[in-house]
Design an enzyme around this catalytic site. Structure first.
Site, PDB file in Angstrom:
ATOM      1  N   GLY A 173     -26.387 -12.148   7.362  1.00 35.36           N
ATOM      2  CA  GLY A 173     -25.272 -11.874   6.469  1.00 35.36           C
ATOM      3  C   GLY A 173     -24.046 -12.682   6.844  1.00 35.36           C
ATOM      4  O   GLY A 173     -24.021 -13.380   7.864  1.00 35.36           O
ATOM      5  N   ASN A 174     -23.014 -12.567   6.040  1.00 31.86           N
ATOM      6  CA  ASN A 174     -21.793 -13.324   6.291  1.00 31.86           C
ATOM      7  C   ASN A 174     -21.013 -12.819   7.494  1.00 31.86           C
ATOM      8  O   ASN A 174     -20.266 -13.581   8.104  1.00 31.86           O
ATOM      9  CB  ASN A 174     -20.890 -13.280   5.058  1.00 31.86           C
ATOM     10  CG  ASN A 174     -21.440 -14.105   3.918  1.00 31.86           C
ATOM     11  OD1 ASN A 174     -21.497 -15.316   3.990  1.00 31.86           O
ATOM     12  ND2 ASN A 174     -21.870 -13.439   2.856  1.00 31.86           N
TER      13      ASN A 174
ATOM     14  N   ILE B  34     -25.688 -10.680  11.736  1.00 30.94           N
ATOM     15  CA  ILE B  34     -27.118 -10.953  11.620  1.00 30.94           C
ATOM     16  C   ILE B  34     -27.834  -9.748  12.205  1.00 30.94           C
ATOM     17  O   ILE B  34     -27.643  -9.413  13.380  1.00 30.94           O
ATOM     18  CB  ILE B  34     -27.510 -12.233  12.383  1.00 30.94           C
ATOM     19  CG1 ILE B  34     -26.787 -13.443  11.777  1.00 30.94           C
ATOM     20  CG2 ILE B  34     -29.022 -12.439  12.361  1.00 30.94           C
ATOM     21  CD1 ILE B  34     -26.925 -14.701  12.603  1.00 30.94           C
TER      22      ILE B  34
ATOM     23  N   ALA C 226     -30.209 -13.100  -1.596  1.00 31.35           N
ATOM     24  CA  ALA C 226     -31.457 -12.594  -1.021  1.00 31.35           C
ATOM     25  C   ALA C 226     -31.321 -11.146  -0.575  1.00 31.35           C
ATOM     26  O   ALA C 226     -32.259 -10.346  -0.720  1.00 31.35           O
ATOM     27  CB  ALA C 226     -31.880 -13.473   0.152  1.00 31.35           C
ATOM     28  N   ASP C 227     -30.167 -10.770  -0.034  1.00 25.33           N
ATOM     29  CA  ASP C 227     -29.986  -9.401   0.435  1.00 25.33           C
ATOM     30  C   ASP C 227     -30.036  -8.401  -0.707  1.00 25.33           C
ATOM     31  O   ASP C 227     -30.592  -7.300  -0.567  1.00 25.33           O
ATOM     32  CB  ASP C 227     -28.665  -9.266   1.199  1.00 25.33           C
ATOM     33  CG  ASP C 227     -27.459  -9.763   0.408  1.00 25.33           C
ATOM     34  OD1 ASP C 227     -27.639 -10.490  -0.592  1.00 25.33           O
ATOM     35  OD2 ASP C 227     -26.325  -9.427   0.811  1.00 25.33           O
TER      36      ASP C 227
END
Length: 279
Positions: A30-31, A34, A130-131
Site C-alpha cells: 500500500g501507499n 506493506i 488491486a487492493d
C-alpha cells in the site's frame, strides 16, 4: 439504525478449505504500509507490516522486506507460493523479485488476466486498484448477499460488491492521516496530532478539537456515504470495514456491521486458490 452484527470476525469463512499443506505468503503493498501474511488454506497464522518509504533505495528496501518475510520461520522452499497486490508501481517488481529470490516459488501479482471470480463493472476495469479488487473478492466469500467494503487506508474507499459477484464501483476520499497532515501543513499554528478517538466530541484544547474533527468527522463521512450508496443499490448490503482504525470507527458508526482487519490478505489467499484451480 445500525445493522445487526453479523458475527465475530472468523479466521475462515463458512466452507473454507482446511489449513493443511504448505503455507502461502501474502503481500499487500500500500501507499503507507506493506502488509505481509502467512496462511495455510485461508487461515492466517501470522502477519506484520512495514512502512512504505518511497525514498528508500532498492537495496535498503530488499533488506527490510527480507526481515519481514522471515516472519513465521519459513525456510526457502517451505511455502507453496506467494500472492502480491500492489498499488505502488515502483515497488511491485521489487517485491515480486524479493519473493522469488528468497523462496524460489511461483508469485502471482494481482492484475489483468488473473482469475478473481468477480466481474468488474467499471468504465475502465484496468484502472481499479488491486487492493480494491482483492477486498471485493474476500467480501463475496464472507458476505455473499452483497456488501459495501469500507477501507480506512491512505485513502478512504467505499466499494460496492453485488450478490452476483460484481464489483460495481464506489467512492474514494482522502484518508484520515491525509486530512490530519493537511491541517498541520496548511495552517500556521495547528500541531501535528496522533489520530485517535478523543474522550468527547467537544474538544477542550487544540489537540482534542483536531482529533474530534478528524475522528468524528470521518465517522459522519462514512455513515453519510454508506447511506447514500444504499439508496442507489438494488440489494441490502452488509457493511464491512477494514484498515488500521476500522474497529475504532466502527464502534461509533451507525452503519458498519462487521470489521475484518485482514480482509485484503484473505482475498489474496482466495485468489491463489482460484488460480490453482484454473490450471
Amino acid at each position: 439504525m445500525k445493522p445487526r452484527d453479523r458475527g465475530p470476525r472468523a479466521a475462515r469463512a463458512a466452507g473454507d478449505p482446511p489449513g493443511d499443506g504448505p503455507p502461502l505468503r501474502l503481500v499487500d503493498v500500500g501507499n503507507t504500509n506493506i502488509c505481509v501474511g502467512l496462511c495455510r488454506g485461508r487461515e492466517l497464522s501470522c502477519s506484520g507490516r512495514l512502512r512504505t518509504l518511497p525514498d528508500e533505495t532498492r537495496d535498503e528496501f530488499a533488506i527490510s522486506l527480507g526481515q519481514l518475510l522471515s516472519m513465521g520461520a519459513v525456510e526457502p522452499g517451505g511455502i507453496a507460493g506467494a500472492v502480491v497486490a500492489s498499488v505502488v508501481p515502483p515497488l511491485s517488481a521489487v517485491v515480486v523479485q524479493a519473493l522469488e529470490a528468497r523462496f524460489g516459488v511461483p508469485v502471482l501479482s494481482v492484475g489483468p488476466g488473473l482469475k478473481t471470480g468477480i466481474s468488474i463493472r467499471m468504465d475502465n476495469p484496468r484502472e481499479v486498484g488491486a487492493d480494491r479488487i482483492v477486498n471485493a473478492v474476500a467480501a463475496t466469500e464472507i458476505e455473499p448477499g452483497g456488501s459495501i467494503v469500507v477501507d480506512l487506508g491512505t485513502a478512504t474507499t467505499c466499494d460496492c460488491v453485488s450478490p452476483a459477484r460484481e464489483y460495481l464501483g464506489g467512492i474514494i476520499a482522502p484518508g484520515l492521516a491525509i486530512s490530519a497532515d493537511a491541517l498541520f501543513l496548511r495552517t500556521a499554528k495547528l500541531p501535528k496530532i496522533n489520530i485517535e478517538r478523543p474522550p468527547r466530541a467537544l474538544g477542550k484544547n487544540t489537540e482534542q478539537s483536531m482529533q474530534s474533527g478528524i475522528f468524528y468527522g470521518y465517522v459522519a463521512l462514512i455513515d453519510g456515504l454508506v447511506e447514500r450508496l444504499r439508496r442507489e443499490l438494488d440489494y441490502d448490503p452488509a457493511i464491512i470495514a477494514t484498515g488500521g482504525l476500522a474497529q475504532a470507527i466502527a464502534d461509533e458508526s451507525r452503519t458498519i456491521g462487521r470489521v475484518e482487519p485482514d480482509l485484503t490478505l484473505l482475498g489474496l489467499a482466495i485468489i491463489w486458490e482460484r488460480n490453482q484451480e484454473a490450471q
